[in-house]
Design an enzyme around this catalytic site. Structure first.
Site, PDB file in Angstrom:
ATOM      1  N   GLU A   1       0.848  -1.394  -0.057  1.00 48.37           N
ATOM      2  CA  GLU A   1       0.054  -0.131  -0.130  1.00 48.37           C
ATOM      3  C   GLU A   1       0.907   1.215  -0.031  1.00 48.37           C
ATOM      4  O   GLU A   1       0.496   2.271   0.935  1.00 48.37           O
ATOM      5  CB  GLU A   1      -0.874  -0.061   1.193  1.00 48.37           C
TER       6      GLU A   1
ATOM      7  N   GLU B 257      -5.617 -10.852  -1.084  1.00 47.52           N
ATOM      8  CA  GLU B 257      -6.586 -10.826   0.155  1.00 47.52           C
ATOM      9  C   GLU B 257      -7.905 -10.723  -0.465  1.00 47.52           C
ATOM     10  O   GLU B 257      -8.794  -9.877  -0.408  1.00 47.52           O
ATOM     11  CB  GLU B 257      -6.325  -9.569   0.625  1.00 47.52           C
TER      12      GLU B 257
END
Ligand code: GLA
Length: 383
Positions: A167, A273
């Site tokens: 991220e 994910e």
């Protein structure tokens, strides 16, 4: 006597009839044919599950049997994050990871390391000296290298793939401002990958991981990162698309665009994910803390508090998983793995985010570990 005989006969006929009925009841596809997810998808991509701390703390947890049966890859949700693995300077919490890695290796399951460097779930001490002052660039880089060295010495290539950085980009493609950028500078992702490449065994794959990769700005920033690394000869083996999605979000054409772009630059993709937030969270974004508090106590935010989900919930979730997996199958040449963020609905983080204590309906196995119609849909696609 005669009456008793008739009663016994009636009882026998009744039990026989109920057994016939039970046998003719349609059984889930996975049980009829004994198909498992990992076998069904064996020639497409690995199928992974994230293993949470609650499982790692309870080795007898029933989800481990499901993992062995259906999954070919595992990721630890938290155990390898900096704050869990090394919460204080020189204090390590390696036991859960030792178990996680041993479980994978002993059962011939691919083991994924998540995550070396992330601005979140990294304790403050990492960025500070003994007096609480921010470290210098060199000192932080040395600390990052030390982390990778310790991990490499203990787990080597038993951990086959690493999410190296998580991220790092905003949706518009700009670099997220964090302590890593503040102390090291804008080249911290590059530094992180170089450290990982130098310290981990050469056969370990290094992945950049992010969410909402269908946002054009972020997606293009990641493409640029890959191309830049290639030009400089910095090792990068894949891009991780998280996949915390919803029933309608994102539109599949947007998700497909990201896959097309990564296919064009020939970078392997890892869906790292995957889960679907059945209850949704649109109300949460941009709301003030006070509004969130108020809204989160409304009954409609947690409509099935006892997890008594009506059949339409199953139908919607199954249809969405079917569509998403059809897309993944279309790009199976570049997709290496699809990992679900949890094993059963009981251990989905979406029961507690963005508000605590909801009954959410997110994965392919229900709270008791039974297969859901969504699993059958995903299996049917490769039948
Ligand atoms: C992000 C992180 C994961 C996890 C999930 C939510 O996607 O990469 O480690 O924290 O959020 O559970």
């Amino acid at each position: 006597m005669h009456k008793h005989f008739l009663l016994a006969l009636y009882f026998l006929l009744f039990s026989f009839a109920s057994e016939c009925f039970a046998e003719s009841k349609p059984s889930p596809l996975s049980e009829v044919k004994n198909i498992t997810l990992k076998d069904a998808y064996a020639d497409k991509f690995l199928i992974g599950a994230a293993i949470g701390d609650d499982l790692l703390e309870n080795k007898g947890h029933s989800s481990f049997a499901l993992v062995k049966k259906h999954f070919s890859s595992i990721t630890s949700t938290d155990a390898l994050k900096w704050e869990s693995f090394n919460p204080e300077l020189e204090k390590y919490n390696m036991k859960p990871v030792d178990y996680f890695v041993d479980f994978g290796v002993e059962n011939n399951i691919d083991v994924v390391g998540h995550v070396l460097f992330w601005h979140s779930q990294t304790p403050d001490w990492v960025f500070e000296d003994d007096n609480g002052r921010l470290l210098s660039r060199e000192a932080l880089l040395a600390r990052m290298r030390e982390r990778v060295k310790i991990i490499a010495a203990r787990y080597g290539d038993r951990i086959k793939t690493w999410d190296v950085v998580n991220e790092a980009f905003e949706a518009n493609g700009s670099l997220r401002q964090t302590k890593f950028t503040q102390i090291i500078g804008n080249d911290y992702i590059e530094q992180a990958f170089e450290i990982a490449a130098e310290e981990l065994p050469k056969n370990v794959r290094l992945v950049y991981n992010d969410y909402d990769m269908f946002e054009a700005g972020r997606r293009d920033a990641v493409v640029k990162l890959v191309e830049d690394f290639r030009a400089k000869g910095i090792k990068i083996d894949g891009v991780g698309i998280q996949g915390h999605w919803g029933l309608r979000y994102p539109a599949l054409w947007r998700a497909e665009l990201a896959l097309q772009v990564f296919e064009r630059i020939k970078i392997p993709v890892y869906i790292t994910e995957m889960d679907l937030d059945y209850l949704g969270r649109r109300w949460y974004f941009g709301a003030s803390e006070e509004a969130i508090k108020r809204i989160s106590s409304l009954p409609e935010i947690n409509p099935y508090p006892d997890a008594n989900f009506p059949p339409e919930v199953d139908r919607e979730l199954a249809a969405r998983y079917r569509d998403i997996f059809s897309l993944y199958l279309k790009y199976s040449d570049i997709i290496e793995r699809v990992t679900f963020w949890g094993v059963t609905d009981a251990d989905s983080w979406l029961n507690d985010w963005p508000v605590e204590g909801r009954s959410n309906y997110t994965l392919l196995f229900d709270r008791k570990g039974n297969s859901k119609p969504a699993l059958e849909e995903v299996l049917k696609l490769v039948d």
